[in-house]
Design a protein around this motif. Sequence first.
Motif: not given
Length: 479
Positions: A419-432, A295-300, A331-338
């Motif tokens: 923190x990686x041990x939480x369920x927080x997902x940083x949004x694409x807007x914050x990353x951008x 989920x976080x990888x897709x937001x990045x 082994x396959x990046x396309x499987x985890x990316x949009x």
Amino acid sequence: MEKASQLVVIPSGRIGHLVSAVEISKLLVSRHDQLYITVLIMKLPFDSKGTEAYRASLEASPVLPRVNFITLPKVPDLDKHLSSHSFRNQFIESHKTNVKNAVAELTESQSDSRPRLAGFVIDMFCTTMIDVADDFGVPTYMFFTSPAGFLGLLFNLQRIRDVYGKDVSEFKDSDTELSLPTFVNSVPDRVLPSVVLDKEGAETFLSYAKRYTETKGILVNTFKELESHALDSLSDGETPPLYPVGPMLNLMSDETQSGSEQAQQKSDILEWLDEQPPSSVVFLCFGSMGSFDEDQVREIALGLERSGLRFLWSLRQPPPKGTVVSPGDYSNLSGVLPDGFLDRTAAMGKVIGWAPQVAILAHPAVGGFVSHCGWNSTLESLWFGVPMAAWPVYAEQQLNAFELVRELGLAVAIKMDYRRDTQVVVSAEEIERGIREVMEHDSDVRKRVKEMSEKSKKALMEGGSSHSSLGHFLDQIFL
């Protein structure tokens, strides 16, 4: 003529700590021709290929004639499903006998012509080795691989626990703001290191801090110009003498064997960077233990694509849940990316696995660094004058991010309290937003980072603050 002296250096097993220990050893012997150093290496049961290659290179070709490397015998396998604190403690404790045997062998072979054993220099996690130094009747010094601000926090929280009897893990989710001598601004509980907000972690780290006071001095991988307030506040007579000797960097850390897989990966990355305009690429890398779920990888990915900026992204696969194994490459990046992301961004970006971080930060095409704020990465980024967007993940990185953003104005924030041990997902807007901000060419942050880059280099030159501090430490060794 001064009698030759020997220090035993004991890093913990992680690659970042081993590299720093090697760098301080190289610097020490280069400053005094009567100093010899033996580095005792503890081999983790799940070392990465990069760590194994680095350790093998040390054993095969000593970096300097007066630095010797000994890999200690393997200890019985430990349960990889232990908490990271328990695993680290048991791993290091299990090496005490090996350390004692190795040092005994060194001292037994000594004669009047051999260097005298002058002391131990231990890693910040290896406080149990103070007992071994005591057995040999020599002092212990510590090499602290994190910033002085974090060291000051540990000392203060240790006093809060031991003097006032307060369970510091109660600060978690308390909306408390702590007034700490090593920080100008009050420190909110949400950026306190995860380890001190966890009951087991707090007990472990504050017990380390209590033992730090038993050392004869503390070498810190920082420099006066960077952390002047924190260092001044620790010169209070209540802590051992501090020697800021940084930045300790291995600027050759990406060197790989010619013809190896990593050498080819490095070559491909640098060739791609060579094709990009100056200061146009944002580099994303989260350290040897940094990884995210899908989920976080897709937001990045969405944030990068929307920014329209050139990027180089080190994307690592998380280890199995509940283990302390390092992340690996997909082994396959396309499987985890949009869907279609790699095709749509082929002209503007490159997604990689392992990253030759030093070589990348040194490249003129790199204009910004989205970083976990690990201290080695921070010092490297400052050295090369690359501004950071702070996205801490674990350990003391939240506090490092706070210090860089709020105290020093040397970074912008993506999310300082992530923190990686939480369920927080940083949004694409914050990353951008964070990516755009760190890539601003005329920002005050970029100007301050360039100035600090020059100061970091001057600190190590003759007459510089760290050069002088290391001299004071050597005076103690040869008293």
